[in-house]
Scaffold this active site. Structure first.
Site, mmCIF file in Angstrom:
data_model
loop_
_atom_site.group_PDB
_atom_site.id
_atom_site.type_symbol
_atom_site.label_atom_id
_atom_site.label_comp_id
_atom_site.label_asym_id
_atom_site.label_seq_id
_atom_site.Cartn_x
_atom_site.Cartn_y
_atom_site.Cartn_z
ATOM 1 N N ASP A 67 -8.793 3.289 -3.223
ATOM 2 C CA ASP A 67 -9.833 3.397 -2.196
ATOM 3 C C ASP A 67 -11.100 4.038 -2.744
ATOM 4 O O ASP A 67 -11.451 5.174 -2.385
ATOM 5 C CB ASP A 67 -9.308 4.202 -1.008
ATOM 6 N N ASP B 18 0.822 -1.208 0.000
ATOM 7 C CA ASP B 18 0.000 0.000 0.000
ATOM 8 C C ASP B 18 0.862 1.266 0.000
ATOM 9 O O ASP B 18 2.072 1.224 0.225
ATOM 10 C CB ASP B 18 -0.896 -0.034 1.233
ATOM 11 N N GLU C 167 2.707 7.368 -1.815
ATOM 12 C CA GLU C 167 2.461 8.718 -2.344
ATOM 13 C C GLU C 167 2.823 9.839 -1.375
ATOM 14 O O GLU C 167 2.704 11.009 -1.716
ATOM 15 C CB GLU C 167 0.967 8.887 -2.686
#
Length: 679
Positions: free
Chosen positions: A468, A399, A402
Site C-alpha cells: 500500500d 491480501d 500480518e
C-alpha cells in the site's frame, strides 16, 4: 570446503576460503542474553520493546571433528561461567549448515556475530522499502503493516503516528526474511520465524539477534553474486511461470459493480488499450469506513453490485479478458463464513472464553482462520475453489497475513506460541492459495498476488506486489519505494514483483494522486512483469486511468509497449523459474562494481534492458549511470556508452536502454521502430 582453525586465541571458520566467523574474547561469536519483550498491536501496526539484560559472551571454545554418514563437520563447545552451548557445522551439498543446541536455561536471546569487512555491502532481509544496501543500519524482522510515511522525520509519518499509530519506520515491512547476501560472495539464511534483528552497523561484524534458537543457519560462499543468488533460490524455492494471458495487456482495477466495469472497459478498449483483466476488489461487497472504501469480508459475490457474476465473467472471457477478485485470511464477524468456521472449530480462539479471537481491522471485527489446523487450511482452500475459482476468476489479490496477534490470550490449534507463529503466518497463507489452485487443477491458468510473505512464499506465491504505497513521490513510501522493494526481494530469491499503478494510500485533504504521478508510475510498470491499476482507498480524490483523454492515451501507449515486450518478458520469467535469476534485477548482479552496490533508482529488466524510471515530481530528465556496455535508447534510438549521462525524459519517454551487443538486440530494434511509428 569448510575450514576451521584455531590460532592465537582466535577461532576462524571459513567456507570456500571466505571467512565467516572469527571468534575471540574481544568479539565472541555467541552472546546469550535475557530479554523481556512487550508487544502491542493496533490494527496491524506493532510496537515492540525488548529489555535486554545479563549479557553473557561465550568467550571459550573447544573444537572436535565429527563424522556423520558421508558428511564431515565439526562440533564446537562455546562456554563461559559454567554455561555452554554446542554448535555443529556440516557441509551438505556444498552449503554450510550451522546447527544450534537449545539455548541454556535462564537465557532466551542469542546474538551471533559474523565476520565483516569495513565498507562491505549487504542486501536482503526480505522486502525493504527505504534502503537497498543495508549496511550501516539494523533491521528488526517482523511482519506487520508497512506504515504510512515510514520515516519518522517526515510530517506525514508524525501525523499518522499521532492520529492512528500508523506511521511506520524505515524497517517496517509486510515481508521480513532472515536472509542476506554479502558483497564478499556468500548468503546466509536462518531457518526461523521468531523475531530477529539483523544489525549491520558495526565495521567488523554482522550481529544477528534471535528471540529463540535460530535452528539451522545455512550459508553458501565462493561464487559470483549472481551464482550466490541462484543457489539461494535453489535452496529456498523458485516461483513458477506466469499464465500466458498475463502478458497480453493491463489489469484494470475497477470498483462499484458490473455497470461501471463495462463502461470503463469500453472506454479503454475504444482507445485501443489492450486489457487482459478487470480486478474488482469489491466483488464481495463494500464496507465504507472513515479510512475510505473497504470491503465486506465474507467471500461470496455481492448480488447487488455484481448480479449473476458468473455470467459477467463468461461475457468477459469471450473477449479474452479475465476477472480477478480479492480475498484475505479473515472472516467478518456475524457473516455466514464466520459462523461456519466457528461451528467447525476453525478459528483462532481466545484462551479467556474459548470463543473466536476477534481482531479490529478498523471499525469492524473479524475472526482469523487458524492455519496451524490442517482442517482449517483445507477448508479455506475449498472456499477459494468454490467461491472464486469455480465462479470463473482468473486470479485474485491474497491480501494481508500480518495481523496474527501475539498476546497471551491467543490460542492456536497446535498450541504454538503466537510469537513464533506470527512471522510464519504469511507463508501459511501463500500455501493455502497454492493448494486451492492445485485442487482446482488451474495451475498455469490462475494466479494470485500477495503483499505479505516470508521464506515459505518463495516456492508457493505466484506473484508479489509492493503493498500500500502512498500516492506520492516519497522515498520511503511512495513511487521510489516500490522499486526499492522489488530490488530487495530480488536479493532474497523472490523474482516476481509488481506494484499498484499510482499507489494506494490517500489521506483526506493532504495526500492524493496527481496526474503526473500516475503517468510516471504507468511508465515504470510497463517495464515490470505485470501491469495493474488501483483506484486507491479514496477513489474520488485520486487521478484515475480514465480521468481525461490524455491519461487514457498514455495508458494505451505504455500498455501497447508492454505487450510488445511479451516474448522477452516470457523468457525472463522462465529464466527466473528455471535458474532463479529475478525478472527485475539489481544492476550489480551483472555488473558487480560501484556505483551499482547501492543503486536503487535503476534496474535491469532481464539481462538486456536497463530501466531508469522517473521517480521525482517535475523532472523532465534525469542523471543515468549506465553499466560498462554499449546501449541504445529504446524510445529515441540514441546510442550511449557506459558512464554518467543526463537523459531527457518527457512524459511517455522514460529512460530505457537495450544492450546493442546482446542476442536480443534485433528484437529490441523492432520494438524501437514500432514505438517510433506510434509517436
Amino acid at each position: 570446503m569448510i575450514h576451521c582453525k584455531t590460532l592465537d586465541g582466535n577461532l576462524e571458520i571459513a567456507l570456500n576460503d571466505i571467512l565467516l566467523i572469527k571468534s575471540n574474547k574481544q568479539r565472541p561469536f555467541i552472546t546469550l542474553l535475557r530479554g523481556a519483550e512487550t508487544v502491542d498491536m493496533y490494527r496491524g501496526n506493532f510496537f515492540i520493546q525488548d529489555k535486554l539484560r545479563d549479557s553473557l559472551p561465550l568467550t571459550d571454545y573447544s573444537v572436535s571433528d565429527e563424522y556423520s554418514g558421508r558428511d564431515v563437520g565439526y562440533r564446537i563447545r562455546f562456554s563461559a561461567d559454567m554455561v555452554c552451548l554446542y554448535v555443529t557445522l556440516y557441509e551438505i551439498n556444498g552449503r554450510l549448515q550451522v546447527n544450534f543446541d537449545e539455548i541454556p536455561a535462564d537465557y532466551n536471546r542469542i546474538q551471533l556475530s559474523f565476520f565483516a569487512e569495513d565498507f562491505e555491502h549487504v542486501w536482503g532481509c526480505g522486502e525493504q522499502f527505504s534502503y537497498f544496501d543495508l549496511r550501516g543500519r539494523h533491521f528488526p524482522l517482523w511482519t506487520q503493516e508497512q506504515g504510512v510515511g515510514r520515516n519518522k522525520q517526515t510530517l506525514l509519518t508524525r501525523i499518522e503516528d499521532e492520529k492512528e499509530r500508523a506511521g511506520g519506520d524505515y524497517y517496517t515491512t509486510f515481508y521480513p526474511q532472515p536472509t542476506f547476501i554479502s558483497e564478499r560472495g556468500y548468503y546466509l539464511h536462518a531457518e526461523t520465524y521468531s523475531y530477529a534483528d539483523f544489525d549491520f552497523t558495526a565495521s567488523d561484524s554482522h550481529k544477528l539477534l534471535f528471540w529463540t534458537n535460530p535452528g539451522t543457519i545455512t550459508i553458501n560462499a565462493g561464487g559470483s553474486l549472481l551464482k550466490t543468488l541462484q543457489d539461494l533460490s535453489a535452496f529456498l524455492g523458485r516461483q513458477r511461470e506466469l499464465p500466458e494471458w498475463i502478458y497480453d495487456g493491463i489489469i484494470l482495477g475497477i470498483q462499484d459493480g458490473i455497470s461501471v466495469c463495462r463502461t470503463k472497459l469500453e472506454k479503454m478498449q475504444k482507445a485501443g488499450c489492450p486489457v487482459n483483466g478487470i480486478w474488482a476488489q469489491d466483488w464481495e461487497g463494500q464496507k465504507i469506513t472513515s479510512f475510505g472504501k473497504r470491503l465486506k469480508w465474507n467471500w461470496q459475490y455481492d448480488k447487488t453490485l455484481y448480479p449473476d457474476l458468473p455470467a459477467f465473467i463468461h461475457e468477459l472471457a469471450q473477449k479474452k479478458i479475465r476477472f480477478l477478485g480479492y480475498i484475505n485470511p479473515y472472516v467478518l464477524k456475524g457473516e455466514s463464513l464466520f459462523k461456519e468456521a466457528d461451528k467447525k472449530g476453525l478459528l483462532v480462539l481466545s484462551r479467556k472464553n474459548n470463543n473466536p479471537y476477534l481482531v479490529d481491522f478498523g471499525e469492524f471485527d473479524c475472526g482469523i482462520i487458524d492455519f496451524t489446523n490442517p482442517t482449517a487450511r483445507n477448508w479455506y482452500a475449498d472456499v477459494i475453489c468454490r467461491n472464486l475459482i469455480a465462479t470463473g476468476m482468473g486470479g485474485w489479490m491474497a491480501d494481508f497475513g500480518e495481523y496474527l496477534p501475539v498476546d497471551s490470550d491467543v490460542r492456536l490449534f497446535d498450541e504454538t506460541d503466537p510469537l513464533t507463529a506470527h512471522n510464519a503466518w504469511p507463508g501459511y497463507w501463500a500455501e493455502v492459495n497454492e493448494t486451492a489452485i492445485r485442487k482446482a487443477e488451474k495451475a498455469g491458468e490462475c494466479f494470485f498476488f500477495m503483499r505479505a510473505g516470508n521464506a515459505r512464499s518463495l516456492k508457493s506465491c505466484t506473484m508479489m506486489w509492493a503493498g500500500d504505497q502512498n500516492v506520492d513521490w516519497s522515498e520511503d513510501d511512495g513511487l521510489p519505494s516500490a522499486l526499492t522493494a522489488a530490488l530487495s526481494l530480488a536479493m532474497c530469491g523472490m523474482g516476481l514483483h509488481h506494484s499498484d499503478i499510482g499507489g494506494y494510500t490517500t489521506i483526506h485533504h493532504y495526500l492524493n494522486r496527481s496526474k503526473e504521478l500516475l503517468l510516471r508510475w504507468v511508465e515504470f510498470s510497463a517495464f515490470t512483469p505485470l501491469m495493474r491499476t488501483h483506484e486507491g482507498n479514496i477513489p474520488e480524490e485520486n487521478w484515475q486511468f480514465d480521468s481525461d483523454e490524455g491519461t487514457i492515451k498514455q495508458f494505451t501507449r505504455m500498455t501497447l509497449i508492454h505487450v510488445m515486450l511479451k516474448p522477452y518478458l516470457k523468457e525472463i520469467v522462465s529464466v527466473n523459474h528455471e535458474k532463479g535469476i529475478p525478472v527485475i534485477r539489481p544492476v550489480l548482479l551483472h555488473y558487480p562494481c560501484p556505483p551499482f552496490f547501492d543503486m536503487k533508482d535503476s534496474y535491469l529488466l532481464g539481462r538486456d534492458l536497463f530501466v531508469a524510471p522517473i521517480l521525482h515530481s517535475g523532472e523532465r530528465g534525469r542523471k543515468v549511470f549506465l553499466p560498462d556496455d554499449e546501449w541504445r535508447h529504446l524510445f529515441t534510438g540514441k546510442d550511449y556508452s557506459g558512464g554518467s549521462w543526463y537523459v531527457e525524459a518527457p512524459i511517455g519517454t522514460p529512460p530505457v536502454f537495450f544492450r546493442k551487443n546482446s542476442e536480443t538486440a534485433q528484437f529490441f530494434e523492432r520494438v524501437s521502430d514500432r514505438i517510433t511509428r506510434m509517436n
